[in-house]
Design a protein around this motif. Structure first.
Motif, PDB file in Angstrom:
ATOM      1  N   GLY B  60      94.112 -28.386  14.271  1.00 28.53           N
ATOM      2  CA  GLY B  60      93.948 -27.007  14.715  1.00 28.53           C
ATOM      3  C   GLY B  60      93.380 -26.869  16.104  1.00 28.53           C
ATOM      4  O   GLY B  60      93.744 -25.953  16.844  1.00 28.53           O
ATOM      5  N   SER B  61      92.466 -27.772  16.491  1.00 30.31           N
ATOM      6  CA  SER B  61      91.840 -27.575  17.791  1.00 30.31           C
ATOM      7  C   SER B  61      92.444 -28.473  18.863  1.00 30.31           C
ATOM      8  O   SER B  61      92.155 -28.296  20.033  1.00 30.31           O
ATOM      9  CB  SER B  61      90.330 -27.788  17.695  1.00 30.31           C
ATOM     10  OG  SER B  61      90.058 -29.079  17.258  1.00 30.31           O
ATOM     11  N   ALA B  62      93.270 -29.447  18.515  1.00 30.03           N
ATOM     12  CA  ALA B  62      93.879 -30.303  19.539  1.00 30.03           C
ATOM     13  C   ALA B  62      95.404 -30.211  19.533  1.00 30.03           C
ATOM     14  O   ALA B  62      96.020 -29.847  20.527  1.00 30.03           O
ATOM     15  CB  ALA B  62      93.435 -31.750  19.337  1.00 30.03           C
ATOM     16  N   LEU B  63      96.022 -30.494  18.387  1.00 36.53           N
ATOM     17  CA  LEU B  63      97.473 -30.672  18.346  1.00 36.53           C
ATOM     18  C   LEU B  63      98.233 -29.360  18.585  1.00 36.53           C
ATOM     19  O   LEU B  63      99.086 -29.273  19.472  1.00 36.53           O
ATOM     20  CB  LEU B  63      97.855 -31.293  17.001  1.00 36.53           C
ATOM     21  CG  LEU B  63      99.264 -31.833  16.871  1.00 36.53           C
ATOM     22  CD1 LEU B  63      99.490 -32.908  17.914  1.00 36.53           C
ATOM     23  CD2 LEU B  63      99.465 -32.418  15.482  1.00 36.53           C
ATOM     24  N   THR B  64      97.913 -28.329  17.783  1.00 39.58           N
ATOM     25  CA  THR B  64      98.651 -27.071  17.881  1.00 39.58           C
ATOM     26  C   THR B  64      98.502 -26.419  19.263  1.00 39.58           C
ATOM     27  O   THR B  64      99.511 -26.070  19.891  1.00 39.58           O
ATOM     28  CB  THR B  64      98.201 -26.111  16.763  1.00 39.58           C
ATOM     29  OG1 THR B  64      98.337 -26.777  15.514  1.00 39.58           O
ATOM     30  CG2 THR B  64      99.015 -24.852  16.761  1.00 39.58           C
ATOM     31  N   ILE B  68     101.489 -25.698  22.100  1.00 39.67           N
ATOM     32  CA  ILE B  68     101.746 -24.358  22.639  1.00 39.67           C
ATOM     33  C   ILE B  68     101.699 -24.392  24.161  1.00 39.67           C
ATOM     34  O   ILE B  68     102.563 -23.828  24.845  1.00 39.67           O
ATOM     35  CB  ILE B  68     100.728 -23.342  22.071  1.00 39.67           C
ATOM     36  CG1 ILE B  68     100.982 -23.144  20.587  1.00 39.67           C
ATOM     37  CG2 ILE B  68     100.812 -22.021  22.809  1.00 39.67           C
ATOM     38  CD1 ILE B  68     100.090 -22.125  19.934  1.00 39.67           C
ATOM     39  N   VAL B  69     100.699 -25.108  24.715  1.00 36.48           N
ATOM     40  CA  VAL B  69     100.574 -25.175  26.174  1.00 36.48           C
ATOM     41  C   VAL B  69     101.802 -25.850  26.780  1.00 36.48           C
ATOM     42  O   VAL B  69     102.344 -25.385  27.790  1.00 36.48           O
ATOM     43  CB  VAL B  69      99.286 -25.943  26.544  1.00 36.48           C
ATOM     44  CG1 VAL B  69      99.284 -26.282  28.021  1.00 36.48           C
ATOM     45  CG2 VAL B  69      98.069 -25.112  26.215  1.00 36.48           C
ATOM     46  N   LEU B  70     102.262 -26.939  26.133  1.00 37.82           N
ATOM     47  CA  LEU B  70     103.440 -27.639  26.659  1.00 37.82           C
ATOM     48  C   LEU B  70     104.670 -26.737  26.605  1.00 37.82           C
ATOM     49  O   LEU B  70     105.490 -26.731  27.529  1.00 37.82           O
ATOM     50  CB  LEU B  70     103.685 -28.919  25.864  1.00 37.82           C
ATOM     51  CG  LEU B  70     102.680 -30.042  26.114  1.00 37.82           C
ATOM     52  CD1 LEU B  70     102.904 -31.191  25.146  1.00 37.82           C
ATOM     53  CD2 LEU B  70     102.793 -30.546  27.535  1.00 37.82           C
TER      54      LEU B  70
ATOM     55  N   ASP C  25     106.435 -11.934  22.767  1.00 37.85           N
ATOM     56  CA  ASP C  25     106.634 -13.269  23.309  1.00 37.85           C
ATOM     57  C   ASP C  25     106.676 -14.219  22.113  1.00 37.85           C
ATOM     58  O   ASP C  25     105.746 -14.248  21.307  1.00 37.85           O
ATOM     59  CB  ASP C  25     105.461 -13.615  24.232  1.00 37.85           C
ATOM     60  CG  ASP C  25     105.631 -14.960  24.886  1.00 37.85           C
ATOM     61  OD1 ASP C  25     106.303 -15.825  24.299  1.00 37.85           O
ATOM     62  OD2 ASP C  25     105.084 -15.156  25.979  1.00 37.85           O
ATOM     63  N   LEU C  26     107.774 -14.954  21.975  1.00 38.18           N
ATOM     64  CA  LEU C  26     107.937 -15.758  20.757  1.00 38.18           C
ATOM     65  C   LEU C  26     106.870 -16.849  20.642  1.00 38.18           C
ATOM     66  O   LEU C  26     106.507 -17.254  19.533  1.00 38.18           O
ATOM     67  CB  LEU C  26     109.336 -16.378  20.721  1.00 38.18           C
ATOM     68  CG  LEU C  26     110.430 -15.374  20.373  1.00 38.18           C
ATOM     69  CD1 LEU C  26     111.802 -16.013  20.475  1.00 38.18           C
ATOM     70  CD2 LEU C  26     110.231 -14.809  18.981  1.00 38.18           C
ATOM     71  N   ILE C  27     106.340 -17.331  21.779  1.00 33.62           N
ATOM     72  CA  ILE C  27     105.270 -18.330  21.696  1.00 33.62           C
ATOM     73  C   ILE C  27     104.031 -17.701  21.066  1.00 33.62           C
ATOM     74  O   ILE C  27     103.366 -18.293  20.216  1.00 33.62           O
ATOM     75  CB  ILE C  27     104.951 -18.896  23.093  1.00 33.62           C
ATOM     76  CG1 ILE C  27     106.216 -19.490  23.714  1.00 33.62           C
ATOM     77  CG2 ILE C  27     103.873 -19.937  23.013  1.00 33.62           C
ATOM     78  CD1 ILE C  27     106.022 -19.961  25.121  1.00 33.62           C
ATOM     79  N   ALA C  88     105.309 -26.977  15.142  1.00 31.40           N
ATOM     80  CA  ALA C  88     106.048 -27.823  16.077  1.00 31.40           C
ATOM     81  C   ALA C  88     107.529 -27.478  16.055  1.00 31.40           C
ATOM     82  O   ALA C  88     108.164 -27.318  17.101  1.00 31.40           O
ATOM     83  CB  ALA C  88     105.840 -29.287  15.725  1.00 31.40           C
ATOM     84  N   LEU C  89     108.081 -27.324  14.853  1.00 32.43           N
ATOM     85  CA  LEU C  89     109.513 -27.044  14.734  1.00 32.43           C
ATOM     86  C   LEU C  89     109.849 -25.681  15.343  1.00 32.43           C
ATOM     87  O   LEU C  89     110.848 -25.528  16.057  1.00 32.43           O
ATOM     88  CB  LEU C  89     109.910 -27.091  13.264  1.00 32.43           C
ATOM     89  CG  LEU C  89     111.395 -27.226  12.991  1.00 32.43           C
ATOM     90  CD1 LEU C  89     111.935 -28.490  13.620  1.00 32.43           C
ATOM     91  CD2 LEU C  89     111.649 -27.254  11.497  1.00 32.43           C
TER      92      LEU C  89
END
Lengths: 260, 114, 114
Positions: B60-64, B68-70, C25-27, C88-89
């Motif tokens: 929750g605090s790193a991966l997601t 989103i940022v990428l 915004d979809l993100i 992710a998907l």
């Protein structure tokens, strides 16, 4: 449907759902109550198979088939993301620019990388005794590798990350889980039943198949997350769209068909 | 005492979640989501769920937020810098900034794990 | 106190869905979906909590210790990981959508209008 109509519809539905929620919540067993029939049975079953971490016992022993389903979801999601974000015709791959990183950050990153990696592996290995396990440790291992991206640059990360190896690792983790299940059937028991010797309570080799399944999940999660992040990083850093990408607010044009 | 701590964590979670939803700028929302992951991890630790807490901390605090940022970086790079430039500054150094943004988030995750 | 955790779970669900409905915004939509999903974590763990209970890990506590419910914790653990993969998907789909149509505003996706 206009935005306004959509919003009004939401308000009506939300009010109804909120009412139903409150009606349901007042009938739920009170927070902190003493009535946990499933929990008590799960704890007894965990003791019977000498698993110190009851959560790991539920995940990898009592509900091992559900975890197989969950692993498959993870596997398919990674596969789906890779297929969706592959390099398509017309896109160029541009070598990433070298980034300047201050010496302090570089040294800290290089020093923390092995520590974070080891912590992740520790969390995976002790899943059946202490809090942690394949899911948590796997994510830690995968994100630890990306410290290189922070400490150096994307090129350095790519050199230590042969992606095809991680793709194989992802598939191997998933396959190892299924093979363990088939092996328990061949051993004369049910699919994914805990047939290995249970060992001594509270040691690394206790809990039988929980150790094996935990390791399989750890491998799949670590490799899967690396592959997942790699596809996103590739898109964000390296892959460029054709030079005349659709302009902002543009309408869908003929170029939509060339990838399908 | 524990009850009070749990209540405080619950209120924190509700407030952070509301802030995350009301933040319409995806980059800022990613940051708030990262905080939401932290408060959720705190709540889970308080209700005696260390397994879930660890998992929430990593995911929750790193991966997601990182993903989103990428995604924001990819989407902003392709098209109209009109929306991008008003939030992330000049468009020509947007690339390196996005880079560092993603990196910062990752570094944050790394620290939280230890 | 007996109702607060449940009410917070309900609030997280409703505020997340609100964000999805008003999103431009979809993100941002995907971020709101992860908020919605966190309501299930809170609800599950709230159902399994036991006053004065400790974590269901018996490495260093006596076997007759008072523990919270491990079943809901295992469910939540599954939930967290599945939530991350779904995010992710969906983000991958958003990137793909942006490549095809050049926008991430759901109202501008004329191809989706029925």
């Amino acid at each position: 449907m206009t935005r306004r109509a959509r919003f009004v519809l939401f308000l009506v539905a939300a009010a109804a759902v909120a009412l139903l929620f409150v009606a349901a919540f007042v009938r739920l067993p009170p927070f902190g109550g003493d009535f946990h029939p499933y929990g008590d049975r799960a704890v007894r079953a965990a003791f019977a198979h000498r698993t110190a971490n009851a959560v790991a016992a539920v995940n990898f022993d009592q509900r091992a088939l559900d975890t197989l389903g969950e692993e498959t979801i993870l596997f398919s999601a990674v596969l789906g993301a890779v297929v969706l974000l592959r390099q398509i015709a017309g896109e160029r791959r541009r070598p990433p620019r070298r980034a300047r990183v201050s010496g302090a950050i570089r040294r800290l990153g290089v020093a923390m990388l092995p520590v974070a990696l080891l912590t992740g592996l520790y969390v995976v290995a002790h899943g059946q005794i202490t809090p942690g396990g394949g899911f948590q440790g796997g994510v830690v291992v995968a994100t630890a590798l990306h410290l290189l991206y922070v400490a150096a640059d994307y090129g350095a990360l790519e050199r230590v990350r042969p992606l095809s190896l991680y793709e194989i690792g992802d598939a191997t983790g998933e396959a190892a889980y299924v093979v363990t299940g088939v092996a328990t059937v061949l051993a004369g028991s049910a699919f994914l039943a805990n047939v290995l010797p249970w060992g001594t309570f509270g040691t690394l080799t206790s809990a039988g198949t929980v150790v094996v399944l935990n390791a399989a999940v750890g491998m799949e999660v670590a490799c899967g997350v690396v592959v997942l992040l790699a596809t996103f990083l590739d898109q964000a850093v390296e892959i460029e769209e054709p030079s005349h990408a659709p302009a902002s607010g543009g309408t869908p044009d003929g170029s939509g068909g060339d990838a399908g | 005492m524990t009850d009070v701590l749990i209540a405080v964590a619950l209120v924190l979670v509700a407030v952070t979640a509301t802030a995350a939803v009301l933040n319409h700028e995806p980059l800022r929302q990613a940051l708030v989501l990262s905080f939401l992951g932290l408060t959720l991890a705190l709540l889970f630790a308080l209700v005696q769920a260390p397994d879930v807490s660890l998992s929430q901390l990593a995911v929750g605090s790193a991966l997601t937020p990182l993903m989103i940022v990428l995604t924001v970086r990819k989407v902003r790079r392709g098209t109209g810098d009109s929306t991008a430039s008003e939030t992330t500054g000049a468009s020509d150094d947007q690339g390196t900034r996005g880079d560092r943004d993603a990196g910062d988030r990752d570094a944050g995750g790394g620290e939280e794990r230890r | 106190m007996t109702l607060l955790p449940y009410l917070v779970a309900g609030w997280l669900f409703l505020i997340g869905v609100y964000g999805i409905v008003v999103s431009r915004d979809l993100i941002h939509t995907v971020g709101c979906l992860s908020v919605t999903q966190s309501s299930t974590y809170v609800l599950l763990l709230a159902v399994g909590y036991r006053d004065g209970g400790t974590a269901p890990v018996y490495a260093d506590v006596p076997k007759d210790a008072r523990v919270v419910d491990p079943v809901v914790q295992a469910l939540t653990l599954t939930d967290v990981v599945v939530g991350a993969t779904v995010t992710a998907l969906l983000l991958a789909l958003v990137i793909q959508l942006h490549k095809r149509h050049g926008t991430v505003d759901p109202d501008q996706l004329s191809a989706l209008k029925g």
